[in-house]
Motif scaffolding. Sequence first.
Motif, PDB file in Angstrom:
ATOM      1  N   ASN A  28      58.019  43.039  41.917  1.00 27.66           N
ATOM      2  CA  ASN A  28      59.391  43.183  42.410  1.00 27.66           C
ATOM      3  C   ASN A  28      60.012  41.842  42.784  1.00 27.66           C
ATOM      4  OD1 ASN A  28      59.509  45.934  42.083  1.00 27.66           O
ATOM      5  ND2 ASN A  28      58.723  46.354  44.130  1.00 27.66           N
ATOM      6  N   LEU A  29      59.201  40.906  43.259  1.00 29.15           N
ATOM      7  CA  LEU A  29      59.739  39.606  43.663  1.00 29.15           C
ATOM      8  C   LEU A  29      59.892  38.636  42.498  1.00 29.15           C
ATOM      9  CD1 LEU A  29      57.797  38.951  46.991  1.00 29.15           C
ATOM     10  CD2 LEU A  29      60.193  39.584  46.708  1.00 29.15           C
ATOM     11  N   ASN A  30      58.822  38.494  41.683  1.00 33.09           N
ATOM     12  CA  ASN A  30      58.802  37.432  40.682  1.00 33.09           C
ATOM     13  C   ASN A  30      58.643  37.913  39.250  1.00 33.09           C
ATOM     14  OD1 ASN A  30      58.900  35.519  42.752  1.00 33.09           O
ATOM     15  ND2 ASN A  30      56.683  35.568  42.983  1.00 33.09           N
ATOM     16  N   GLY A  31      58.500  39.189  39.034  1.00 35.13           N
ATOM     17  CA  GLY A  31      58.242  39.681  37.683  1.00 35.13           C
ATOM     18  C   GLY A  31      56.748  39.604  37.376  1.00 35.13           C
ATOM     19  N   TRP A  32      56.428  39.772  36.104  1.00 35.22           N
ATOM     20  CA  TRP A  32      55.026  39.790  35.678  1.00 35.22           C
ATOM     21  C   TRP A  32      54.520  38.363  35.490  1.00 35.22           C
ATOM     22  CZ3 TRP A  32      51.993  43.978  35.592  1.00 35.22           C
ATOM     23  CH2 TRP A  32      52.624  45.215  35.691  1.00 35.22           C
ATOM     24  N   THR A  33      53.658  37.921  36.395  1.00 33.32           N
ATOM     25  CA  THR A  33      53.050  36.599  36.304  1.00 33.32           C
ATOM     26  C   THR A  33      51.546  36.768  36.127  1.00 33.32           C
ATOM     27  OG1 THR A  33      52.750  36.471  38.696  1.00 33.32           O
ATOM     28  CG2 THR A  33      54.829  35.624  37.829  1.00 33.32           C
ATOM     29  N   ILE A  34      50.850  35.667  35.964  1.00 38.33           N
ATOM     30  CA  ILE A  34      49.399  35.716  35.807  1.00 38.33           C
ATOM     31  C   ILE A  34      48.738  36.254  37.074  1.00 38.33           C
ATOM     32  CG2 ILE A  34      49.015  33.335  36.516  1.00 38.33           C
ATOM     33  CD1 ILE A  34      47.084  35.150  33.765  1.00 38.33           C
ATOM     34  N   MET A  35      49.325  35.973  38.224  1.00 39.42           N
ATOM     35  CA  MET A  35      48.776  36.468  39.486  1.00 39.42           C
ATOM     36  C   MET A  35      48.845  37.992  39.542  1.00 39.42           C
ATOM     37  SD  MET A  35      47.260  35.309  41.920  1.00 39.42           S
ATOM     38  CE  MET A  35      47.028  34.982  43.606  1.00 39.42           C
ATOM     39  N   THR A  36      49.911  38.562  39.002  1.00 37.34           N
ATOM     40  CA  THR A  36      50.038  40.016  38.964  1.00 37.34           C
ATOM     41  C   THR A  36      48.941  40.629  38.113  1.00 37.34           C
ATOM     42  OG1 THR A  36      52.433  39.749  39.157  1.00 37.34           O
ATOM     43  CG2 THR A  36      51.618  41.906  38.505  1.00 37.34           C
ATOM     44  N   TYR A  37      48.709  40.038  36.954  1.00 37.54           N
ATOM     45  CA  TYR A  37      47.650  40.543  36.073  1.00 37.54           C
ATOM     46  C   TYR A  37      46.276  40.434  36.732  1.00 37.54           C
ATOM     47  CZ  TYR A  37      50.999  40.848  32.245  1.00 37.54           C
ATOM     48  OH  TYR A  37      52.060  41.192  31.462  1.00 37.54           O
ATOM     49  N   LEU A  38      46.051  39.357  37.473  1.00 36.52           N
ATOM     50  CA  LEU A  38      44.774  39.203  38.178  1.00 36.52           C
ATOM     51  C   LEU A  38      44.604  40.258  39.268  1.00 36.52           C
ATOM     52  CD1 LEU A  38      44.522  35.320  38.515  1.00 36.52           C
ATOM     53  CD2 LEU A  38      43.143  36.816  37.079  1.00 36.52           C
ATOM     54  N   MET A  39      45.674  40.557  39.983  1.00 37.20           N
ATOM     55  CA  MET A  39      45.580  41.577  41.026  1.00 37.20           C
ATOM     56  C   MET A  39      45.342  42.967  40.429  1.00 37.20           C
ATOM     57  SD  MET A  39      48.225  40.583  44.045  1.00 37.20           S
ATOM     58  CE  MET A  39      49.521  39.791  43.137  1.00 37.20           C
ATOM     59  N   ILE A  40      45.972  43.258  39.309  1.00 36.62           N
ATOM     60  CA  ILE A  40      45.744  44.547  38.649  1.00 36.62           C
ATOM     61  C   ILE A  40      44.310  44.623  38.133  1.00 36.62           C
ATOM     62  CG2 ILE A  40      46.397  45.938  36.646  1.00 36.62           C
ATOM     63  CD1 ILE A  40      48.321  46.158  38.975  1.00 36.62           C
ATOM     64  N   ALA A  41      43.784  43.520  37.613  1.00 37.25           N
ATOM     65  CA  ALA A  41      42.395  43.509  37.147  1.00 37.25           C
ATOM     66  C   ALA A  41      41.429  43.726  38.314  1.00 37.25           C
ATOM     67  CB  ALA A  41      42.088  42.188  36.441  1.00 37.25           C
ATOM     68  N   MET A  42      41.691  43.076  39.433  1.00 33.12           N
ATOM     69  CA  MET A  42      40.834  43.269  40.607  1.00 33.12           C
ATOM     70  C   MET A  42      40.924  44.704  41.130  1.00 33.12           C
ATOM     71  SD  MET A  42      39.065  40.654  41.230  1.00 33.12           S
ATOM     72  CE  MET A  42      38.464  41.146  42.820  1.00 33.12           C
ATOM     73  N   ALA A  43      42.107  45.288  41.097  1.00 30.18           N
ATOM     74  CA  ALA A  43      42.260  46.668  41.531  1.00 30.18           C
ATOM     75  C   ALA A  43      41.485  47.614  40.625  1.00 30.18           C
ATOM     76  CB  ALA A  43      43.741  47.056  41.554  1.00 30.18           C
ATOM     77  N   THR A  44      41.497  47.346  39.330  1.00 30.23           N
ATOM     78  CA  THR A  44      40.759  48.178  38.384  1.00 30.23           C
ATOM     79  C   THR A  44      39.262  48.096  38.645  1.00 30.23           C
ATOM     80  OG1 THR A  44      42.485  47.796  36.730  1.00 30.23           O
ATOM     81  CG2 THR A  44      40.374  48.626  35.947  1.00 30.23           C
ATOM     82  N   VAL A  45      38.766  46.891  38.851  1.00 36.77           N
ATOM     83  CA  VAL A  45      37.337  46.720  39.140  1.00 36.77           C
ATOM     84  C   VAL A  45      36.968  47.440  40.431  1.00 36.77           C
ATOM     85  CG1 VAL A  45      35.597  44.999  39.770  1.00 36.77           C
ATOM     86  CG2 VAL A  45      37.120  44.579  37.843  1.00 36.77           C
ATOM     87  N   ASN A  46      37.813  47.326  41.447  1.00 34.02           N
ATOM     88  CA  ASN A  46      37.541  47.987  42.722  1.00 34.02           C
ATOM     89  C   ASN A  46      37.597  49.507  42.602  1.00 34.02           C
ATOM     90  OD1 ASN A  46      36.985  45.742  44.276  1.00 34.02           O
ATOM     91  ND2 ASN A  46      39.126  45.406  44.792  1.00 34.02           N
ATOM     92  N   PHE A  47      38.552  50.043  41.818  1.00 30.34           N
ATOM     93  CA  PHE A  47      38.621  51.486  41.627  1.00 30.34           C
ATOM     94  C   PHE A  47      37.362  52.015  40.948  1.00 30.34           C
ATOM     95  CE2 PHE A  47      43.390  51.820  42.029  1.00 30.34           C
ATOM     96  CZ  PHE A  47      43.356  52.743  43.048  1.00 30.34           C
ATOM     97  N   VAL A  48      36.943  51.347  39.880  1.00 26.04           N
ATOM     98  CA  VAL A  48      35.759  51.806  39.142  1.00 26.04           C
ATOM     99  C   VAL A  48      34.509  51.717  40.017  1.00 26.04           C
ATOM    100  CG1 VAL A  48      34.267  51.289  37.170  1.00 26.04           C
ATOM    101  CG2 VAL A  48      36.742  51.300  36.892  1.00 26.04           C
TER     102      VAL A  48
END
Length: 63
Positions: A28-48
Motif C-alpha cells: 500500500n505504501l510503496n508498491g511491489w518491491t523486493i522487500m514485499t516479495y521477501l516478506m511473502i516468502a517468509m510468510a509462506t515458509v512460516n505458514f507451511v
Amino acid sequence: MKNPALMQGLIYLVLAVVFVYFAISQVNLNGWTIMTYLMIAMATVNFVTGLKFVSLGLTTKKK
C-alpha cells in the motif's frame, strides 16, 4: 505445556500473519518491491512450518 510442537506451530502461524500484514502495508505504501516479495516468502515458509507442527502436535496428542 504438555505439547510443545503444537505451541511452536501456533507461534509460526502468528509470525506468518504478522509477515502478511507487513507485506500488505508495504504494498500500500510503496508498491511491489523486493522487500514485499521477501516478506511473502517468509510468510509462506512460516505458514507451511506452522501447519506441519500443528498437525504433528495434534497427531501426538491423540496417541
